[in-house]
Write a protein that holds these residues in place. Structure first.
Motif, short mmCIF file in Angstrom:
data_model
loop_
_atom_site.label_atom_id
_atom_site.label_comp_id
_atom_site.label_asym_id
_atom_site.label_seq_id
_atom_site.Cartn_x
_atom_site.Cartn_y
_atom_site.Cartn_z
N PHE A 1 42.76 78.38 -27.86
CA PHE A 1 41.24 78.01 -27.47
C PHE A 1 41.39 77.05 -26.43
N TRP B 1 39.70 78.11 -23.22
CA TRP B 1 38.14 78.18 -23.32
C TRP B 1 37.38 77.17 -23.54
N SER C 1 42.26 72.77 -29.49
CA SER C 1 42.91 74.06 -29.95
C SER C 1 43.66 73.86 -31.18
N TYR D 1 36.54 82.50 -29.98
CA TYR D 1 36.33 81.05 -29.52
C TYR D 1 34.91 80.73 -30.16
#
Length: 238
Positions: A152, A155, A171, A218
């Motif tokens: 993640f 993102w 993340s 996400y």
């Protein structure tokens, strides 16, 4: 962190719905990324065929400087598509969004140096005393585990414009308690992404679908802020 209920089928349907609306822009942008990465990497391979260490270093530099920033831009564009999936297809907007990732070149480069470096370092180190195939296979496994821990981070950086450290920490904080669950999800998502490799050209279609699937995951893990909430100074943790 509360347990995340992963419904791969439902998430895939949501990802596919957006992909169907915007497939042309996503495929064209990803194809351009593939050309921008593949051509220089192939040239380096040919020019430095007898210098494997230099090949690895140059290829890593290409991955870091091309894939890093552009992936941040693509991720931001995909998140925008999920907010307004019915907007008209705009190739210019897609390319501009992808190139906007270079606004975060330093952090994006370091982020992908960490993720991509895991593969290159492992491959080169094990290649000193293992067959090339086994070294590559082991490097892919190590890279997959690192990639899941950081799944993640791209993102988070794309949405919150945070530094690579906050993105990586955010993340890892999100996946660590249910790492085996996210490991399985990431494996299935990558399976979708690389499925097109069977036909070579097909991967240009399936990898953008992978991005859409990751965007759904996400957003499930990091819900969108309301208009009244200010963006955090660093990546949120769960």
């Amino acid at each position: 962190m509360s347990a995340i209920q992963i419904n791969f089928g439902e998430w895939f349907e949501r990802a596919l719905a957006v992909f169907k609306q915007q497939w042309l822009a996503l495929v064209v942008v990803y194809a351009a990324l593939g050309i921008g990465l593949g051509v220089p990497c192939s040239l380096v391979q040919r020019m430095l065929l007898n210098y494997p260490l230099l090949v690895l270093l140059f290829q890593l530099a290409i991955v870091v400087s091309v894939v890093g920033p552009v992936t941040i831009g693509i991720a931001r564009y995909v998140l925008h598509l999920f907010e307004t999936p019915d907007q008209p297809v705009d190739l210019g907007a897609a390319f501009r969004a992808a190139l906007e990732g270079y606004e975060h070149f330093k952090d994006a480069a370091v982020l992908f140096l960490v993720i991509g470096g895991a593969f290159f370092v492992t491959q080169f180190t094990l290649g000193l005393f293992l067959w090339e195939f086994l070294a590559t296979l082991a490097a892919a496994v190590v890279s997959f585990f690192v990639g899941t821990a950081a799944m993640f981070s791209v993102w988070l950086m794309a949405e919150h414009k945070c530094g690579f450290q906050a993105a990586l920490m955010g993340s890892w904080s999100a996946v660590k308690d249910d790492f085996h669950v996210f490991l399985l999800f990431h494996l299935m998502a990558l399976g979708v992404g690389i499925a097109g490799a069977i036909t070579c050209i097909g991967i240009v279609v399936t990898m953008p679908l992978y991005y859409c699937l990751m965007a759904v995951a996400y957003r499930e893990v990091f819900p969108q802020l309301s208009a009244a909430e200010p963006a955090p100074a660093q990546a949120p943790t769960l």
